[in-house]
Design an enzyme around this catalytic site. Structure first.
Site, PDB file in Angstrom:
ATOM      1  N   LYS A   1       1.704  -9.990  -9.470  1.00  0.00           N
ATOM      2  CA  LYS A   1       2.115  -8.673  -9.955  1.00  0.00           C
ATOM      3  C   LYS A   1       2.826  -8.825 -11.298  1.00  0.00           C
ATOM      4  O   LYS A   1       3.583  -9.785 -11.510  1.00  0.00           O
ATOM      5  CB  LYS A   1       3.041  -8.052  -8.914  1.00  0.00           C
TER       6      LYS A   1
ATOM      7  N   SER B   1       4.169  -0.180  -4.905  1.00  0.00           N
ATOM      8  CA  SER B   1       3.940  -0.388  -6.328  1.00  0.00           C
ATOM      9  C   SER B   1       3.010  -1.555  -6.644  1.00  0.00           C
ATOM     10  O   SER B   1       2.545  -1.696  -7.773  1.00  0.00           O
ATOM     11  CB  SER B   1       5.272  -0.609  -7.045  1.00  0.00           C
TER      12      SER B   1
ATOM     13  N   SER C   1       6.344  -1.671  -1.084  1.00  0.00           N
ATOM     14  CA  SER C   1       5.411  -1.936  -2.175  1.00  0.00           C
ATOM     15  C   SER C   1       4.379  -3.013  -1.893  1.00  0.00           C
ATOM     16  O   SER C   1       3.412  -3.140  -2.641  1.00  0.00           O
ATOM     17  CB  SER C   1       6.184  -2.295  -3.453  1.00  0.00           C
TER      18      SER C   1
END
Length: 467
Positions: free
Chosen positions: A70, A145, A169
């Site tokens: 990420k 996310s 997330s």
């Protein structure tokens, strides 16, 4: 192919690290224009790392396996943008602790994945880098996310990924994309070199195809970091060794209120998954943890202020550069009185104690990972129990109770509704990842939901199959 399966082939000499990297680069070239899972692809760097590995005599558990992270996780010499305008030109000087650990066991860093701006939202629709799209239905969100992580696994654009989780997330995109994701216990994995959302809730964990993959990655990244005081100095269990122990004799507490409040079709799929675990020897016990309804309020009250504190310098100087939704959330933290945070800390302690008592009676908890199907990109509301509610509010009761107390949670594919994946959440006591992964693996050994691929990924397989 799973990360664990690919690792076995690489160590066995069936293919080279360069071939593995090139395989995923070809898939990215063919399909990421549709999915938008990546912000940065390290094509030249990854191929160079692959060639260097060929000259390395040691072959660790992830030797030659292409892994993506990420884009809040630092990789030396690579931008860390957090999908924001503010950090668009920010190049990391060094590796995050988890990246250093991945390199130490032979992983190759394939690239940086798309996310909700500053990891502070559940949609992954950054106004600066564009939305990541759900490979099962590209007009829908992939959650967030860590949305790029879920999308990359569903579309087979990486062998495995590492994301972050503050209030769902990892679990949300894993559920929506049909991946297997694990939020580790808070303190199990170092956050050093990872941009924070809320320091007392943040954790780093894997999103991959299977529980075995997640166990493999967690063994690599977990452990005490002397330079991160939030990590716990405790041994890291050999997670893969216990995967085959099954669930016979485990007591699984079913959080009935969360099952009943979910979309009835999702609830049915989750109930069938629980029946499968029961048939494998687990005992199902209905539970109703106290403070469940208040956990979201408690976490949000604290999270707002922690996130705002992390962003204060930019809020003073770059306010207009934030996306509208993230800016609004950060400004809320400026107006909450300090007493709210103190009260949240006291309530959090009550939640710790309540869940500790629950885990004296059961080994795991189970619930739907998500109560609704992923909305279409641009939609802000979803239907819950016949009412239109803000999307973000619908998710909080299914995620915040567990992140509030720092428990490990896996989202495991367990069915489909309207052709979209459904996830089963398995929740363990703090530092109970071993039992969570064991139960997830037992379920995946008996079912094939985790093996289903969207049409986009099947096309990729036909065009760029591994040798």
């Amino acid at each position: 192919m799973t990360a664990a399966g690919l690792a076995r082939r690489l160590r066995g000499g069936e293919l080279s690290p360069r071939e593995a990297v090139q395989h995923f680069l070809d898939r990215i070239d063919a399909h990421d224009e549709t999915v938008n899972a990546y912000i940065t692809v390290r094509a030249e760097e990854a191929l160079a790392e692959a060639d260097a590995l060929e000259r390395e005599p040691r072959r660790g558990p992830l030797w030659g396996v292409p892994v993506a992270v990420k884009d809040v996780v630092d990789v030396a010499g690579t931008p860390t943008t957090a999908a924001s305008r503010i950090l668009a030109d920010n190049v990391a000087e060094g590796d995050a602790h988890v990246v250093a650990r991945l390199r130490a066991v032979g992983a190759i860093l394939l690239g940086k994945l798309n996310l909700h701006e500053f990891a502070y939202g559940a949609l992954t629709t950054s106004p600066h880098f564009g939305p990541a799209r759900n490979p099962w239905s590209p007009g829908r969100v992939c959650g967030g996310s860590s949305g790029g992580n879920g999308a990359a696994i569903a579309a087979d654009l990486a062998a495995a990924t590492v994301g972050t989780d503050t209030a769902g997330s990892i679990r949300i995109p894993s559920c929506y994309c049909g991946a297997t994701g694990l939020r580790p216990s808070t303190g199990r994995v170092s956050n050093r070199g990872v941009l924070p959302v809320a320091w007392s809730f943040d954790t780093v964990g894997p999103i991959a195809q299977t529980a075995e993959d997640c166990a493999l990655l967690l063994e690599a990244i977990a452990g005490h970091d002397p330079r991160d005081p939030s990590t716990v100095d405790a041994p890291v269990p050999p997670y893969r060794e216990s995967l085959g122990a099954g669930v016979r004799g485990l007591r699984i507490g079913v959080v009935t209120s969360l099952v009943e409040r979910a979309d009835s079709r999702i609830a049915a799929a989750v109930s069938e998954a629980l029946d499968e675990l029961s048939s494998l020897g687990a005992e199902l016990v209905p539970v109703a943890p106290a403070l469940l309804e208040h956990a979201g309020t408690i976490q949000q009250a604290m999270q707002f202020q922690e996130a705002t504190a992390a962003h204060l310098p930019w809020l003073r100087t770059r306010l207009s550069d934030y996306g509208e939704d993230v800016r609004a959330r950060l400004l809320v933290g400026l107006f909450l009185p300090a007493t709210v945070y103190v009260t949240g800390q006291r309530a959090r302690r009550l939640a710790y104690e309540e869940l500790r008592r629950v885990f004296e009676r059961v080994d795991l908890l189970a619930a739907p990972a998500m109560p609704v199907l992923p909305p279409w990109i641009g939609e802000e509301t979803v239907e819950v129990e016949g009412r239109e509610v803000p999307y973000r509010l619908a998710l909080i009761p299914y995620n915040s109770p567990w992140s509030l107390v720092g428990s490990p949670v896996a989202s495991v594919p367990c069915g489909f509704v309207e052709g979209l994946p459904v996830g089963l959440a398995l929740v363990g006591p703090r530092f109970g990842e071993e039992t969570v992964l064991r139960a997830a693996h037992a379920f995946q050994t008996a079912t094939d939901w985790h093996e289903r691929r969207p049409a986009l990924a099947r096309q990729a397989e036909e065009r760029a199959a591994l040798p």
